[in-house]
Design a protein around this motif. Structure first.
Motif, PDB file in Angstrom:
ATOM      1  N   ARG A 187      -3.837 -11.574  -9.187  1.00 29.79           N
ATOM      2  CA  ARG A 187      -2.396 -11.789  -9.050  1.00 29.79           C
ATOM      3  C   ARG A 187      -2.029 -13.083  -8.362  1.00 29.79           C
ATOM      4  O   ARG A 187      -0.938 -13.605  -8.567  1.00 29.79           O
ATOM      5  N   LEU A 198      -8.206  -7.193  -8.185  1.00 30.55           N
ATOM      6  CA  LEU A 198      -6.839  -7.125  -8.705  1.00 30.55           C
ATOM      7  C   LEU A 198      -5.923  -8.061  -7.946  1.00 30.55           C
ATOM      8  O   LEU A 198      -5.050  -8.722  -8.526  1.00 30.55           O
ATOM      9  N   ARG A 202      -0.932  -2.367   1.574  1.00 26.56           N
ATOM     10  CA  ARG A 202      -1.251  -1.186   2.384  1.00 26.56           C
ATOM     11  C   ARG A 202      -2.685  -0.730   2.128  1.00 26.56           C
ATOM     12  O   ARG A 202      -3.432  -0.418   3.049  1.00 26.56           O
ATOM     13  N   TYR A 203      -3.048  -0.666   0.857  1.00 26.77           N
ATOM     14  CA  TYR A 203      -4.405  -0.236   0.531  1.00 26.77           C
ATOM     15  C   TYR A 203      -5.429  -1.148   1.193  1.00 26.77           C
ATOM     16  O   TYR A 203      -6.387  -0.693   1.822  1.00 26.77           O
ATOM     17  N   TYR A 243      -4.991   7.536  -3.618  1.00 24.71           N
ATOM     18  CA  TYR A 243      -4.020   6.568  -4.117  1.00 24.71           C
ATOM     19  C   TYR A 243      -3.239   7.159  -5.284  1.00 24.71           C
ATOM     20  O   TYR A 243      -2.019   7.087  -5.328  1.00 24.71           O
ATOM     21  N   GLU A 260       4.852   8.429   0.427  1.00 28.77           N
ATOM     22  CA  GLU A 260       5.875   7.462   0.031  1.00 28.77           C
ATOM     23  C   GLU A 260       7.002   8.056  -0.778  1.00 28.77           C
ATOM     24  O   GLU A 260       7.645   7.355  -1.562  1.00 28.77           O
ATOM     25  N   PHE A 309      -9.606   6.571  -4.465  1.00 23.81           N
ATOM     26  CA  PHE A 309      -8.774   6.448  -5.662  1.00 23.81           C
ATOM     27  C   PHE A 309      -7.959   7.715  -5.883  1.00 23.81           C
ATOM     28  O   PHE A 309      -6.803   7.658  -6.305  1.00 23.81           O
ATOM     29  N   VAL A 323       1.043  -1.051 -10.027  1.00 24.61           N
ATOM     30  CA  VAL A 323      -0.165  -0.631  -9.303  1.00 24.61           C
ATOM     31  C   VAL A 323      -0.752   0.613  -9.939  1.00 24.61           C
ATOM     32  O   VAL A 323      -1.967   0.735 -10.086  1.00 24.61           O
ATOM     33  N   ILE A 373     -10.062  -3.466  -5.687  1.00 25.85           N
ATOM     34  CA  ILE A 373      -8.713  -3.845  -5.259  1.00 25.85           C
ATOM     35  C   ILE A 373      -8.629  -5.348  -4.999  1.00 25.85           C
ATOM     36  O   ILE A 373      -7.660  -6.013  -5.381  1.00 25.85           O
ATOM     37  N   ASP A 433       6.650  -2.290  -8.570  1.00 27.35           N
ATOM     38  CA  ASP A 433       5.365  -2.318  -7.871  1.00 27.35           C
ATOM     39  C   ASP A 433       4.599  -1.019  -8.104  1.00 27.35           C
ATOM     40  O   ASP A 433       3.409  -1.023  -8.405  1.00 27.35           O
ATOM     41  N   ASP A 480      -2.805  -0.310 -12.927  1.00 27.65           N
ATOM     42  CA  ASP A 480      -4.089  -0.897 -12.543  1.00 27.65           C
ATOM     43  C   ASP A 480      -5.071   0.174 -12.070  1.00 27.65           C
ATOM     44  O   ASP A 480      -6.242   0.182 -12.458  1.00 27.65           O
ATOM     45  N   ILE A 481      -4.588   1.062 -11.215  1.00 28.47           N
ATOM     46  CA  ILE A 481      -5.474   2.082 -10.654  1.00 28.47           C
ATOM     47  C   ILE A 481      -5.949   3.036 -11.751  1.00 28.47           C
ATOM     48  O   ILE A 481      -7.128   3.407 -11.806  1.00 28.47           O
ATOM     49  N   SER A 529       2.577  -7.332  -3.493  1.00 31.43           N
ATOM     50  CA  SER A 529       2.635  -5.898  -3.761  1.00 31.43           C
ATOM     51  C   SER A 529       2.454  -5.111  -2.472  1.00 31.43           C
ATOM     52  O   SER A 529       1.369  -5.053  -1.921  1.00 31.43           O
ATOM     53  N   PRO A 530       3.532  -4.490  -1.982  1.00 29.77           N
ATOM     54  CA  PRO A 530       3.437  -3.712  -0.748  1.00 29.77           C
ATOM     55  C   PRO A 530       2.351  -2.639  -0.815  1.00 29.77           C
ATOM     56  O   PRO A 530       1.671  -2.391   0.171  1.00 29.77           O
ATOM     57  N   LEU A 531       2.188  -2.052  -1.988  1.00 32.96           N
ATOM     58  CA  LEU A 531       1.193  -0.987  -2.101  1.00 32.96           C
ATOM     59  C   LEU A 531      -0.220  -1.539  -1.961  1.00 32.96           C
ATOM     60  O   LEU A 531      -1.036  -1.005  -1.202  1.00 32.96           O
ATOM     61  N   PHE A 532      -0.516  -2.597  -2.694  1.00 30.46           N
ATOM     62  CA  PHE A 532      -1.852  -3.185  -2.578  1.00 30.46           C
ATOM     63  C   PHE A 532      -2.103  -3.659  -1.156  1.00 30.46           C
ATOM     64  O   PHE A 532      -3.219  -3.549  -0.635  1.00 30.46           O
ATOM     65  N   LEU A 543       0.730   7.774  -5.944  1.00 29.68           N
ATOM     66  CA  LEU A 543       1.396   7.014  -7.009  1.00 29.68           C
ATOM     67  C   LEU A 543       2.084   7.924  -8.019  1.00 29.68           C
ATOM     68  O   LEU A 543       3.179   7.626  -8.493  1.00 29.68           O
ATOM     69  N   LEU A 571      -8.761   1.536 -13.653  1.00 30.29           N
ATOM     70  CA  LEU A 571     -10.032   1.588 -12.938  1.00 30.29           C
ATOM     71  C   LEU A 571     -10.628   2.990 -13.009  1.00 30.29           C
ATOM     72  O   LEU A 571     -11.841   3.172 -13.175  1.00 30.29           O
TER      73      LEU A 571
END
Lengths: 230, 230
Positions: A94, A90, A147-148, B148, B57, B145, B83, A87, B79, B86-87, A142-145, B152, B90
């Motif tokens: 950005r 990533l 949070r993670y 997440y 969410e 993951f 995200v 993470i 977003d 990207d995830i 990125s709000p999600l990243f 998502l 991975l």
DNA sequence: TGGGATTTGTTCGTATGTATT
DNA sequence: GAATACATACGAACAAATCCC
């Protein structure tokens, strides 16, 4: 207006700090009654605070059996660091080349605060070190990243406290400054490499010379990097 | 023993399905009382179910203002997909070349189920299509993951329902089969490329010919791919 | 194995905060 | 801008499960 009390949040943040600064060690039971009494609130808000901590993965919450400070297994520790590394990469990708002068100032101010705390021997340098990474995540937009990473950073701190020596955290400062410089540049791969090296160093410093119960736990955590080597 | 009721979970899953199958549209208010009454439970369990949905969410939970089905802005939609891409990359990197024959069978069975539902015109092909991605995530062996991606995928479905046409989801089947084949191979980059193309296609199918309120919302979501192009 | 003590799970009445007219 | 309607936040009491001797 700004007089928002929200007792739940207050309790949540207090417990969070206590856990991250290792005042509450992993495995410590957290009975609702005790927390409610301590903070002068009802069990309802104590329980909600515990649920929020569980969402952050720094508290274990088992049905009918109550809450305890999380005590991640080595397997879970591996997962946390491995995912955090991915993470953070990533996030770095950005932000590199997109930070304003103001952003860089904020990062530097954060490291300054960390350095001060460290020199003064305060325990909250841990919090500042964590905040540095969270700041970068904020800048990724990125709000999600974000949070993670929040959760991952908390969990990392917990793990380092659990498996590492008392004063892990020493001397992030230089590496953080190096990172800022790279983030201000344009070379993504270089910044990622520095981030990797930094996280690697944190882990190594925390774990070197430590003997866990299992005896060979350390290399198990470090094996993360063997896998992910590029 | 296996007679676990756990009303909270039941309510949670029911609401979750209702939202993902678009029985509950984004923006719909979800008062604790109404839910409690509908499911014959107390407000407490209704509230906890809502909190779980908020963690996924797909429900917005604002202090003192109650819960509503999440209605992500275009910014948030971007977003989410960015995200997710990207995830998923991975995750793909972790599973390629490491799947057992049994794993591949499970994936194929999932696509079969999706295809059946689709032919029979059932609405739950959406759920099966989602399950396919979640299965892959399970095989990556990372609890984090997996968590997440669960969130998502749910959020993606919500967004496609919000901004897309009624029958998005059409014809994942072929792409899913192609993906399985690539995941069973050894070429990470190729599998990632297929994953990207697949997610891209899902979005395109969902959005083509759709006019949102904003008028130019579609291209805004699709701009995700312009940014991330390698 | 059993029973009592302790802790969590749940309910629902009341207080507080938000939106609306 | 105030009063009203409504929904959430909180808390005390009861029920059920677990733990410990």
């Amino acid at each position: 207006m700004s007089e928002r009390k929200n007792r739940t949040i207050v309790v949540y943040q207090a417990l969070r700090r206590a856990i991250l600064e290792q005042a509450l060690r992993p495995g410590t039971k957290l009975p609702e009654d005790a927390i409610a009494g301590q903070f002068g609130v009802s069990r309802t808000v104590a329980r909600r605070a515990l649920e929020m901590l569980a969402a952050d993965e720094i508290v274990d919450l088992r049905p009918n059996r109550g809450a305890a400070v999380a005590k991640p297994t080595l397997e879970e520790a591996r997962d946390t660091f491995q995912v955090r590394m991915d993470i953070e990469h990533l996030i770095v990708a950005r932000v590199v080349g997109k930070l304003t002068r103001k952003d860089l100032k904020r990062l530097e101010a954060s490291v300054d605060a960390e350095e001060r705390s460290h020199h003064e021997g305060k325990e909250d340098y841990i919090r500042h070190a964590a905040e540095f990474h969270i700041l970068i995540a904020e800048m990724a937009g990125s709000p999600l990243f974000l949070r993670y990473l929040r959760s991952l950073v908390s969990r990392s701190a917990l793990i380092l406290g659990l498996y590492g020596r008392p004063h892990w955290g020493d001397c992030n400062v230089h590496e953080h400054r190096e990172l800022i410089e790279a983030l201000g540049g344009k070379n993504v791969a270089r910044a990622q490499k520095l981030m990797r090296a930094h996280l690697d160093a944190v882990l190594t410093r925390a774990l070197e010379g430590v003997h866990t119960d299992a005896g060979k736990g350390i290399s198990d955590i470090l094996a993360v990097y063997a896998d992910a080597a590029d």
